[in-house]
Design an enzyme around this catalytic site. Structure first.
Site, PDB file in Angstrom:
ATOM      1  N   LEU A 107      74.257  83.002  -1.605  1.00 16.54           N
ATOM      2  CA  LEU A 107      73.860  83.564  -2.888  1.00 16.54           C
ATOM      3  C   LEU A 107      73.979  85.080  -2.838  1.00 16.54           C
ATOM      4  CD1 LEU A 107      72.540  82.834  -5.648  1.00 16.54           C
ATOM      5  CD2 LEU A 107      70.320  83.084  -4.525  1.00 16.54           C
ATOM      6  N   GLY A 147      51.751  91.208  42.455  1.00 20.66           N
ATOM      7  CA  GLY A 147      50.387  90.998  42.927  1.00 20.66           C
ATOM      8  C   GLY A 147      50.293  91.416  44.380  1.00 20.66           C
ATOM      9  N   GLY A 149      66.256  95.853   7.087  1.00 21.66           N
ATOM     10  CA  GLY A 149      65.902  97.223   7.412  1.00 21.66           C
ATOM     11  C   GLY A 149      65.099  97.870   6.304  1.00 21.66           C
ATOM     12  N   ASP A 200      61.992  90.465  19.516  1.00 20.51           N
ATOM     13  CA  ASP A 200      62.382  89.714  18.326  1.00 20.51           C
ATOM     14  C   ASP A 200      61.614  88.396  18.225  1.00 20.51           C
ATOM     15  OD1 ASP A 200      64.190  91.306  16.945  1.00 20.51           O
ATOM     16  OD2 ASP A 200      65.887  90.668  18.141  1.00 20.51           O
ATOM     17  N   ASN A 236      63.434  90.101   7.134  1.00 24.55           N
ATOM     18  CA  ASN A 236      63.343  91.129   8.185  1.00 24.55           C
ATOM     19  C   ASN A 236      64.504  92.125   8.061  1.00 24.55           C
ATOM     20  OD1 ASN A 236      65.209  89.088   9.224  1.00 24.55           O
ATOM     21  ND2 ASN A 236      65.061  90.087  11.215  1.00 24.55           N
TER      22      ASN A 236
END
Length: 405
Positions: A71, A230, A97, A168, A95
């Protein structure tokens, strides 16, 4: 029935932050109609520099279980069609810009006037307000802005790009959660609302453990530590035949894990070795301990090492590469890997979705070709007949879906 059966979503997303959101909802049963420009569609269709300009592997990764409507909102008739669709849907997600939705005249106020119950969701790199709101963002830009680069890499090296694209997709999943919350709220109030996410802020959620543990409430920067995640012996260890991903990651974090590790390796002598008897000793003699464990793993494949150590109750995994993920026997047996027959690509393995709901069946369907469902959607939703569709197509307001039938 699928959990979100009856929930209807207009998807005007591109690339990954928005498409991951709408795909997650589609996999939970929502009807997602993806609105795309007729000429080129979601630019993610061409990502990867492949010959498949409109159906790349990247696009397929984030757009299964959707329908595509081609469209052109830049035309008056295309915009009119879109506004006629808005009242028939529950959720709108975009989403683009900064400034794009305003230019297309599909901002929140415009769509709310057509559908007061609409849940309008917008994902922006740095949010819609603030000093950075006009800046564009992509996944790794958001990760850099949220501190993920700063905690990735070797201690004496520069910040490093993380592997996963959580800037994202991590934002997309948070957007999907917010949409579900807004939908539940609408069930009580009857009112829609606007949801806005900043990719920078969403990504900061995934670094909060390292930020809270290492930054002293913002008084210093959390240091990089490479693979030493760790206290020793937490680290990666090479395995035969010593290829680029022939490693295990070993994460014994308490005394029980340490005892079980030594037993699994049949190295009870390490338990009474004065260098390694205590946590402090293992820290002070970390290099020697790494060598001892590395000698053991180096005599085994990563799968042999993992199965031996993990079976003893020690947190551990082979470092699977992305090819192995598609064929891993555990993921395959659990049904996480789906075999689909796709246009262009043929029969391929597709990675699935983690949530498993006993009362909500899930079946993956192929990602759509550009505009594949244009006629189907407009005929069903707006009652347009073949003549009207042909007229709209000739005017450039919609794309041609006939080539996919």
């Amino acid at each position: 029935m699928p959990a979100l059966d009856g929930v209807r979503i207009l998807d005007m997303t591109q690339y990954e932050a928005g498409t991951s959101c709408t795909q997650a909802l589609a996999w939970l049963g929502a009807d997602v109609v993806k609105i795309e420009a007729p000429e080129y569609g979601d630019p993610g269709r061409g990502v990867g520099r492949s010959a498949n300009k409109d159906y790349s592997a990247y696009f397929c990764a984030w757009n299964a279980n959707k329908r595509s409507l081609a469209l052109d909102l830049g035309t008056d008739r295309g915009h009119e069609l879109f506004m006629r669709l808005v009242p028939k849907f529950d959720v709108f997600v975009e989403n683009y810009g900064p400034g794009v939705t305003e230019k297309l005249d599909i901002g929140y106020d415009t769509l709310r006037a057509a559908n007061p119950g609409l849940i309008y969701t917008r994902i922006k790199g740095f949010g819609a307000t603030g000093p950075y709101s006009g800046f564009r963002s992509m996944d790794m830009v958001a990760q850099a802005a949220a501190g993920a680069f700063s905690i990735t890499g070797e201690a004496d090296g520069p910040p490093m790009m993380p592997g996963p694209t959580t800037g994202d997709s991590g934002t997309g999943v948070q957007a999907a959660m917010a949409i579900l919350a807004a939908y539940i709220q609408r069930q009580r109030t009857g009112e829609g609302q606007q949801i806005e996410l900043s990719m920078q802020e969403a990504m900061a959620y995934y670094v909060r453990t390292r930020a809270f543990l290492g930054s002293g409430w913002g008084t210093r920067a959390t240091p990089r530590s490479g693979n030493a995640g760790g206290l020793p012996p937490v680290n990666i260890y090479a395995c035969k035949p010593f290829g680029p991903n022939d490693y295990i990651y070993l994460m014994p974090v308490n005394q029980g894990h340490w005892d079980a590790l030594c037993a699994a390796m049949d190295r009870g002598d390490l338990l009474i070795d004065p260098r390694f008897e205590t946590t402090r000793g293992r820290i002070e003699n970390g290099a020697a301990l790494y060598e001892e464990i590395g000698n053991w793993t180096g005599a085994r494949t990563k799968y042999e090492a993992m199965e031996t150590i993990a079976a003893a109750g020690v947190p551990c995994s082979a470092c699977l590469d992305t090819a192995e993920l598609h064929h891993d026997r555990h993921l395959t047996e659990r049904g996480f890997v789906h075999e689909l027959e796709l246009p262009v690509h043929g029969r391929v393995p597709m990675l699935g979705f983690a949530p498993r709901m006993s009362g909500s069946p899930f079946e993956m369907t192929p990602p759509p070709r550009l505009g594949e469902h244009t006629d189907e959607v407009l005929a069903a939703e707006l009652g347009l007949d073949e003549g009207e569709l042909a007229d709209l197509r000739d005017a450039g307001a919609i794309g041609d879906s006939a080539r996919f039938t």
